[in-house]
Design a protein around this motif. Structure first.
Motif, PDB file in Angstrom:
ATOM      1  N   ILE A   1       0.848  -1.201   0.000  1.00 59.94           N
ATOM      2  CA  ILE A   1       0.000   0.000   0.000  1.00 59.94           C
ATOM      3  C   ILE A   1       0.878   1.244   0.000  1.00 59.94           C
ATOM      4  CG2 ILE A   1      -1.765   1.254   1.293  1.00 59.94           C
ATOM      5  CD1 ILE A   1      -2.682  -1.420   2.437  1.00 59.94           C
ATOM      6  N   VAL A   2       1.905   1.216   0.864  1.00 60.49           N
ATOM      7  CA  VAL A   2       2.839   2.345   0.921  1.00 60.49           C
ATOM      8  C   VAL A   2       3.536   2.526  -0.425  1.00 60.49           C
ATOM      9  CG1 VAL A   2       4.969   3.161   1.989  1.00 60.49           C
ATOM     10  CG2 VAL A   2       3.196   2.124   3.396  1.00 60.49           C
ATOM     11  N   ALA A   3       3.952   1.413  -1.022  1.00 60.18           N
ATOM     12  CA  ALA A   3       4.647   1.493  -2.309  1.00 60.18           C
ATOM     13  C   ALA A   3       3.741   2.113  -3.373  1.00 60.18           C
ATOM     14  CB  ALA A   3       5.101   0.100  -2.749  1.00 60.18           C
ATOM     15  N   GLY A   4       2.465   1.739  -3.348  1.00 58.91           N
ATOM     16  CA  GLY A   4       1.535   2.337  -4.308  1.00 58.91           C
ATOM     17  C   GLY A   4       1.392   3.831  -4.110  1.00 58.91           C
ATOM     18  N   LEU A   5       1.291   4.266  -2.840  1.00 56.58           N
ATOM     19  CA  LEU A   5       1.171   5.699  -2.550  1.00 56.58           C
ATOM     20  C   LEU A   5       2.432   6.451  -2.973  1.00 56.58           C
ATOM     21  CD1 LEU A   5      -0.457   5.501   1.004  1.00 56.58           C
ATOM     22  CD2 LEU A   5      -1.579   6.194  -1.120  1.00 56.58           C
ATOM     23  N   VAL A   6       3.594   5.866  -2.661  1.00 52.56           N
ATOM     24  CA  VAL A   6       4.855   6.525  -3.008  1.00 52.56           C
ATOM     25  C   VAL A   6       5.031   6.578  -4.524  1.00 52.56           C
ATOM     26  CG1 VAL A   6       7.368   6.358  -2.834  1.00 52.56           C
ATOM     27  CG2 VAL A   6       5.941   5.906  -0.828  1.00 52.56           C
ATOM     28  N   ALA A   7       4.721   5.477  -5.212  1.00 51.17           N
ATOM     29  CA  ALA A   7       4.846   5.463  -6.672  1.00 51.17           C
ATOM     30  C   ALA A   7       3.934   6.509  -7.303  1.00 51.17           C
ATOM     31  CB  ALA A   7       4.523   4.067  -7.213  1.00 51.17           C
ATOM     32  N   LEU A   8       2.716   6.631  -6.762  1.00 55.56           N
ATOM     33  CA  LEU A   8       1.791   7.645  -7.275  1.00 55.56           C
ATOM     34  C   LEU A   8       2.332   9.049  -7.035  1.00 55.56           C
ATOM     35  CD1 LEU A   8      -0.935   8.457  -8.469  1.00 55.56           C
ATOM     36  CD2 LEU A   8      -1.899   8.285  -6.147  1.00 55.56           C
ATOM     37  N   ALA A   9       2.876   9.284  -5.821  1.00 57.05           N
ATOM     38  CA  ALA A   9       3.415  10.608  -5.515  1.00 57.05           C
ATOM     39  C   ALA A   9       4.583  10.948  -6.435  1.00 57.05           C
ATOM     40  CB  ALA A   9       3.857  10.661  -4.053  1.00 57.05           C
ATOM     41  N   ILE A  10       5.463   9.981  -6.671  1.00 56.48           N
ATOM     42  CA  ILE A  10       6.612  10.232  -7.547  1.00 56.48           C
ATOM     43  C   ILE A  10       6.146  10.461  -8.980  1.00 56.48           C
ATOM     44  CG2 ILE A  10       8.650   9.142  -8.557  1.00 56.48           C
ATOM     45  CD1 ILE A  10       9.159   7.872  -5.838  1.00 56.48           C
ATOM     46  N   THR A  11       5.194   9.669  -9.452  1.00 53.44           N
ATOM     47  CA  THR A  11       4.666   9.859 -10.809  1.00 53.44           C
ATOM     48  C   THR A  11       4.015  11.224 -10.945  1.00 53.44           C
ATOM     49  OG1 THR A  11       4.272   7.473 -10.962  1.00 53.44           O
ATOM     50  CG2 THR A  11       3.160   8.872 -12.560  1.00 53.44           C
ATOM     51  N   ASN A  12       3.337  11.657  -9.869  1.00 51.83           N
ATOM     52  CA  ASN A  12       2.732  12.998  -9.909  1.00 51.83           C
ATOM     53  C   ASN A  12       3.792  14.083 -10.031  1.00 51.83           C
ATOM     54  OD1 ASN A  12       0.134  12.009  -9.740  1.00 51.83           O
ATOM     55  ND2 ASN A  12      -0.009  12.251  -7.516  1.00 51.83           N
ATOM     56  N   THR A  13       4.939  13.881  -9.367  1.00 52.15           N
ATOM     57  CA  THR A  13       6.018  14.876  -9.517  1.00 52.15           C
ATOM     58  C   THR A  13       6.556  14.860 -10.941  1.00 52.15           C
ATOM     59  OG1 THR A  13       7.757  13.336  -8.787  1.00 52.15           O
ATOM     60  CG2 THR A  13       6.657  14.643  -7.086  1.00 52.15           C
ATOM     61  N   PHE A  14       6.628  13.649 -11.529  1.00 53.00           N
ATOM     62  CA  PHE A  14       7.055  13.574 -12.932  1.00 53.00           C
ATOM     63  C   PHE A  14       6.093  14.371 -13.825  1.00 53.00           C
ATOM     64  CE2 PHE A  14       9.187   9.133 -12.427  1.00 53.00           C
ATOM     65  CZ  PHE A  14      10.242   9.732 -11.777  1.00 53.00           C
TER      66      PHE A  14
END
Length: 691
Positions: A503-516
């Protein structure tokens, strides 16, 4: 104050107390029965009987027995004295009966002779010796008149004496056996009642243990109350509770020991045997058990019961007694029940703690999601991720690796702790926890991980930690990895925490993709899509900020700046003659030249159409003119293919200007540089003019 021992004060003998004492005295009641029976016999007998003498003897006898019943208890005699007094009272009964029998005898008939029987029976109740003495005396006194009787009555009197004496003896024997049987039954009943009371106390103690643990869980105070309860209510001399796992147990609470054994492993003592076998150990004599380890030299017997829940060993409850064989099978059953209740309560408490920890974990995850989604700035997002996750997982270190899209490499972007020297290093797939997670695209768990084995960490001492890493995947692309480290290898991430990592990995991946995506959108909003340089909107906003920052400084503190404006010569005619595609190629080529010649600190933008502007921070007009001339010379050597494939080249003109520490604004500086550009155009183009 006198130290002499005082005698207890006697209570006054009231009429009611005297009546109760007489009714409760068996000898007094027997005497009353003998007197009443004798007087009735005398009243209905022959007229020649000496009734008056019988009445006087009966009165004296009854008064003597009543007085004895009332006075003797007041004197508080000892046990031997009470026995002697009792024998004398029986003797008085026999004497009384012998006397009245003589007065009431009519020929060979002695109507009160049968009254010897109840006296003998009551004597049998008191004891076998008393029954024998009283019975012998009664038979002797009954038979004695037979020996002196007339010859014609001798046979009848002898038969009657033998029958009566035999009846008394048989009754005495039967009464004694009955009394003995009753006493044996009473003793057995008393033993059973004592056993039942003990069992009741044991059950009550078991229930109390369950209630205590269910209410508060395995807290230190609760465990201390439990060992106190087992010792005080059940009478165990030594009580201890150990908690831990199948490999190691630590003392949690104890009572009775002067010295204790703080820790056991599965190879130590009777408790170690219980850890291995997971079965109750009953040692009636510890001196005969080779495994026994002594914490107190006066221990004689021991019971050790495992606390098992769903096959998992949670702890051990241990009781010991001072003497050998003081503990029995009922104690084994009791401690087994105590262990079951304690294990259930411990399992319930552990489940409550796990649920509470799970709820707290998801609360932290909610807070984490809100925090990392609160900004789109990459640096702030990266720092927020590692900072928040360190608290979420109570970790010693969190490392965030992120894909650098222009280069395709994975870089360590954020790390908790004071040592930030690793930030920015390249993490190769398969290297370390994060590299393995990136390569395998799967969760990596290593409870004996040595980070100093990595080349970048070779300068650090060997250190084995518990580590977990998870890949960050978005739209089937691995955008990075997240590593969680705990220095204590005996405190790895719990199952709930491992389940929360995806779950954490999904949230972090989404946050990083949003920064991209944010970076892309931001880049598109400030970049010219044709040349890749900044656009006019970004240029104007930057100039406004620079003017505002410059105005806040004192004149002496204002830094120098220079501006160069470029314009492609005859670009309009090139578009008309060769088309816009050729013109766009020329503009892209000029953008490449500008990027190659200016510093990263300089601002280079497309000013409009074929015009470009560069702000050189801290440069003089001479430095700006030199750089602009390098650009002009380099661009003159660049050519692009025309519509027919032939090379096509264009020249450029430039104007330069610089400001000092006065109050001139950047707009005014741009205007002056534009004057230089006009002068360069009018001077024949393909040149640089500084003003």
């Amino acid at each position: 104050m006198s130290l002499a021992k005082t005698r207890p004060r006697r209570r006054p003998l009231t009429a009611s107390r005297a009546a109760r004492r007489l009714v409760g005295d068996p000898q007094a009641m027997l005497s009353l029965g003998l007197v009443v029976t004798t007087l009735l016999v005398a009243a209905v007998g022959t007229l020649d009987a000496d009734v008056e003498s019988v009445a006087w003897i009966s009165a004296i006898f009854l008064a003597t027995q009543a007085a004895t019943a009332l006075v003797v208890p007041q004197l508080r005699p000892t046990v031997p004295q009470r026995t002697t007094i009792g024998a004398l009272r029986f003797a008085l009964d026999i004497v009384y009966l012998a006397a009245v029998t003589g007065f009431l005898r009519t020929g060979e008939f002695r109507p009160t002779g049968a009254l010897f029987i109840p006296v003998v029976a009551l004597a049998a109740v008191v004891g076998a010796r008393t029954a024998l003495l009283v019975g012998s005396a009664a038979i002797a006194l009954y038979i004695l008149p037979v020996l002196t009787a007339a010859q014609e009555h001798f046979m009848i009197d002898a038969q009657r004496a033998i029958a009566l004496g035999g009846t008394a003896m048989l009754l005495s024997i039967g009464t004694r056996r009955t009394i003995s049987a009753l006493r044996f039954t009473v003793r057995r009943l008393g033993t059973a009642l004592a056993r039942d009371r003990r069992r009741s106390r044991q059950v009550a103690a078991v229930e109390a243990v369950g209630r205590l643990l269910a209410a508060t869980g395995p807290e230190t105070g609760t465990l201390e109350r439990i060992v106190s309860l087992l010792r005080d209510d059940l009478g165990y001399d030594f009580v201890s509770i150990y908690l831990g796992s199948a490999t190691r147990m630590r003392l949690a609470a104890q009572l009775g020991y002067d010295t204790v054994i703080e820790e056991f492993d599965s190879s130590m003592g009777v408790i170690g045997r219980v850890m291995r076998t997971r079965a109750v150990a009953f040692v009636p004599d510890v001196s005969a058990d080779a495994d026994y380890m002594s914490a107190s030299g006066i221990v004689g017997s021991e019971i050790s019961a495992p606390l098992l829940a769903d096959g998992q060993l949670l702890g051990i409850v241990n009781v010991e007694a001072r003497g050998a064989a003081e503990l029995d099978r009922s104690d084994v059953e009791t401690m087994s029940l105590v262990a079951e209740r304690m294990a259930s309560a411990l399992a319930l408490a552990a489940e409550r703690e796990r649920l509470a920890a799970r709820a707290e974990l998801f609360r932290r995850l909610t807070s984490f999601a809100a925090t990392v989604n609160g900004t789109l700035d990459p640096t702030r997002v990266h720092e927020a991720i590692v900072g928040e996750l360190r608290d979420v997982f109570s970790a010693d270190a969190i490392a965030l690796t992120v894909l650098d899209r222009p280069s395709g490499r994975y870089l360590l972007r954020a790390l908790t702790g004071e040592d930030q020297s690793f930030v920015g290093i390249t993490v190769n797939p398969g290297e370390g926890l994060s590299g393995r997670a990136i390569r395998d695209r799967a969760l990596v768990v290593d409870h004996a991980y040595n980070p100093s084995a990595l080349p970048a960490a070779a300068k650090y001492e060997d250190m084995v930690v518990s580590g977990v890493a998870t890949p960050l995947i978005r739209d089937d692309v691995v955008v990075g990895a997240l590593a969680v480290i705990r220095n204590d290898i005996h405190r790895p991430l719990a199952q709930d925490e491992l389940e929360a990592l995806p779950i954490v990995a999904g949230l972090v991946a989404l946050a990083i993709t949003n920064t991209f995506l944010h970076s892309e959108v931001t880049e598109l909003s400030v970049r010219d899509p044709l040349t890749g340089l900044f656009n006019r909107r970004h240029l104007d906003a930057t100039i406004a900020r620079m003017d505002a920052a410059r105005s806040r400084r004192e004149p002496a503190a204002r830094e120098r700046s220079a501006i160069a404006i470029f314009d492609l010569d005859h670009f309009g005619s090139v578009n008309k003659r060769y088309g816009h595609q050729a013109g766009d190629a020329i503009l892209r080529a000029f953008g490449e030249v500008l990027r190659a010649r200016f510093r990263g600190a300089d601002l280079v933008a497309r000013y409009g159409g074929e015009e470009f502007l560069a702000i050189l921070d801290g440069a003089t007009v001479e430095q700006a003119k030199a750089v602009a001339d390098e650009v002009r010379t380099a661009f003159a050597l660049v050519s692009v293919p025309g519509p027919d494939g032939s090379p096509l080249s264009v020249t450029v003109s430039a104007g330069c200007a610089a400001m000092g520490a006065d109050g001139e604004t950047f707009d005014e500086l741009v205007a002056r540089a534009d004057v230089g550009l006009v002068m360069a155009k009018r001077s024949g183009r393909n040149r640089v003019v500084a003003v």
